[in-house]
Design a protein around this motif. Structure first.
Motif, PDB file in Angstrom:
ATOM      1  N   LYS A   7     -20.753  -8.672   7.645  1.00 35.77           N
ATOM      2  CA  LYS A   7     -21.211  -7.280   7.681  1.00 35.77           C
ATOM      3  C   LYS A   7     -20.784  -6.572   6.401  1.00 35.77           C
ATOM      4  N   ILE A   8     -21.511  -5.530   6.078  1.00 34.48           N
ATOM      5  CA  ILE A   8     -21.165  -4.688   4.930  1.00 34.48           C
ATOM      6  C   ILE A   8     -20.925  -3.273   5.444  1.00 34.48           C
ATOM      7  N   TRP A   9     -19.716  -2.782   5.196  1.00 32.65           N
ATOM      8  CA  TRP A   9     -19.318  -1.430   5.578  1.00 32.65           C
ATOM      9  C   TRP A   9     -19.407  -0.530   4.352  1.00 32.65           C
ATOM     10  N   ASN A  10     -19.964   0.663   4.509  1.00 33.02           N
ATOM     11  CA  ASN A  10     -19.970   1.690   3.468  1.00 33.02           C
ATOM     12  C   ASN A  10     -19.010   2.782   3.931  1.00 33.02           C
ATOM     13  N   TYR A  11     -18.003   3.063   3.109  1.00 30.01           N
ATOM     14  CA  TYR A  11     -16.967   4.006   3.521  1.00 30.01           C
ATOM     15  C   TYR A  11     -16.753   5.076   2.463  1.00 30.01           C
ATOM     16  N   HIS A  12     -16.098   6.149   2.896  1.00 30.44           N
ATOM     17  CA  HIS A  12     -15.689   7.249   2.025  1.00 30.44           C
ATOM     18  C   HIS A  12     -14.215   7.490   2.319  1.00 30.44           C
ATOM     19  N   LEU A  13     -13.384   7.327   1.299  1.00 31.50           N
ATOM     20  CA  LEU A  13     -11.940   7.446   1.471  1.00 31.50           C
ATOM     21  C   LEU A  13     -11.392   8.281   0.327  1.00 31.50           C
ATOM     22  N   GLY A  14     -11.075   9.533   0.625  1.00 32.41           N
ATOM     23  CA  GLY A  14     -10.627  10.435  -0.436  1.00 32.41           C
ATOM     24  C   GLY A  14     -11.746  10.627  -1.441  1.00 32.41           C
ATOM     25  N   ASP A  15     -11.465  10.340  -2.708  1.00 28.40           N
ATOM     26  CA  ASP A  15     -12.474  10.464  -3.760  1.00 28.40           C
ATOM     27  C   ASP A  15     -13.311   9.203  -3.912  1.00 28.40           C
ATOM     28  N   ASP A  54       1.751  -3.789 -10.136  1.00 23.51           N
ATOM     29  CA  ASP A  54       1.535  -2.353 -10.259  1.00 23.51           C
ATOM     30  C   ASP A  54       0.649  -1.778  -9.151  1.00 23.51           C
ATOM     31  N   VAL A  55      -0.006  -2.624  -8.398  1.00 25.55           N
ATOM     32  CA  VAL A  55      -0.912  -2.181  -7.330  1.00 25.55           C
ATOM     33  C   VAL A  55      -0.090  -1.746  -6.117  1.00 25.55           C
ATOM     34  N   GLU A  56      -0.464  -0.616  -5.540  1.00 28.63           N
ATOM     35  CA  GLU A  56       0.222  -0.110  -4.354  1.00 28.63           C
ATOM     36  C   GLU A  56      -0.211  -0.891  -3.117  1.00 28.63           C
ATOM     37  N   ALA A  57       0.639  -0.867  -2.108  1.00 34.50           N
ATOM     38  CA  ALA A  57       0.257  -1.430  -0.804  1.00 34.50           C
ATOM     39  C   ALA A  57      -0.934  -0.622  -0.276  1.00 34.50           C
ATOM     40  N   PRO A  58      -1.772  -1.217   0.547  1.00 30.04           N
ATOM     41  CA  PRO A  58      -3.004  -0.540   0.994  1.00 30.04           C
ATOM     42  C   PRO A  58      -2.791   0.472   2.128  1.00 30.04           C
ATOM     43  N   ASP A  59      -1.814   1.360   1.972  1.00 30.40           N
ATOM     44  CA  ASP A  59      -1.527   2.381   2.990  1.00 30.40           C
ATOM     45  C   ASP A  59      -2.744   3.229   3.319  1.00 30.40           C
ATOM     46  N   ARG A  60      -3.503   3.597   2.317  1.00 26.74           N
ATOM     47  CA  ARG A  60      -4.655   4.480   2.561  1.00 26.74           C
ATOM     48  C   ARG A  60      -5.726   3.791   3.390  1.00 26.74           C
ATOM     49  N   PHE A  61      -5.822   2.464   3.277  1.00 27.47           N
ATOM     50  CA  PHE A  61      -6.795   1.745   4.092  1.00 27.47           C
ATOM     51  C   PHE A  61      -6.315   1.629   5.543  1.00 27.47           C
TER      52      PHE A  61
END
Length: 150
Positions: free
Chosen positions: A56-64, A125-132
């Motif tokens: 499946k393909i999900w289209n999402y909006h997360l913050g900007d 340098d990448v943050e953990a995926p908290d926002r996801f």
């Protein structure tokens, strides 16, 4: 700093666990109607809505960020769990692997959702995926509110 790991949370729900699992297993196309502020669409790319291994393909909006998440789904009926293994999408700019797990359980009159992401970062340098994880929580809470109204 470790490049791979997992992050997650558990939330209590008012609605039965079966309702949540049913949506993820065969009716994900309804989620944009319930969580339209964040999920803009879900389409089957290969397979169908309820078959193990479908894509499946999900289209999402997360913050900007407006993005897509192409995933291959695995279902575990016994544990009411849907595992979305990432294949493509914007998060792969930051992560080598990305797997979201939605698991629902009934504990008496209370349901719980265990929401987990297993990931591997591209670099330290990448943050953990908290926002996801936050997106997962919002989506499940939106579903819970919708079930409560029905």
């Amino acid at each position: 700093m470790a490049l791979h790991g997992f992050i997650g949370t558990q939330i209590e729900l008012k609605s039965p666990a079966d309702k949540f699992y049913k949506i993820f297993k065969g009716q994900a196309h309804l989620i944009p109607n319930v969580s339209s502020g964040h999920i803009k669409g879900v389409q089957v790319h290969e397979g169908d809505w309820e078959t193990h291994g479908s894509v499946k393909i999900w289209n999402y909006h997360l913050g900007d960020e407006v993005g897509t998440f192409k995933e291959k789904v695995e279902y575990d009926d016994e544990n009411k769990a849907a595992t979305l293994t990432g294949l493509d999408g914007e998060m792969f700019k930051y992560y080598k692997s990305f797997k979201g797990i939605y698991q629902f359980a009934q504990k008496g009159n209370v349901s719980v959702a265990n929401l987990t992401i297993h990931y591997e970062k591209r670099n330290a340098d990448v943050e953990a995926p908290d926002r996801f994880v936050g997106l997962m929580v919002t989506l499940v809470r939106d579903l819970d509110a919708h079930f409560a109204k029905a």
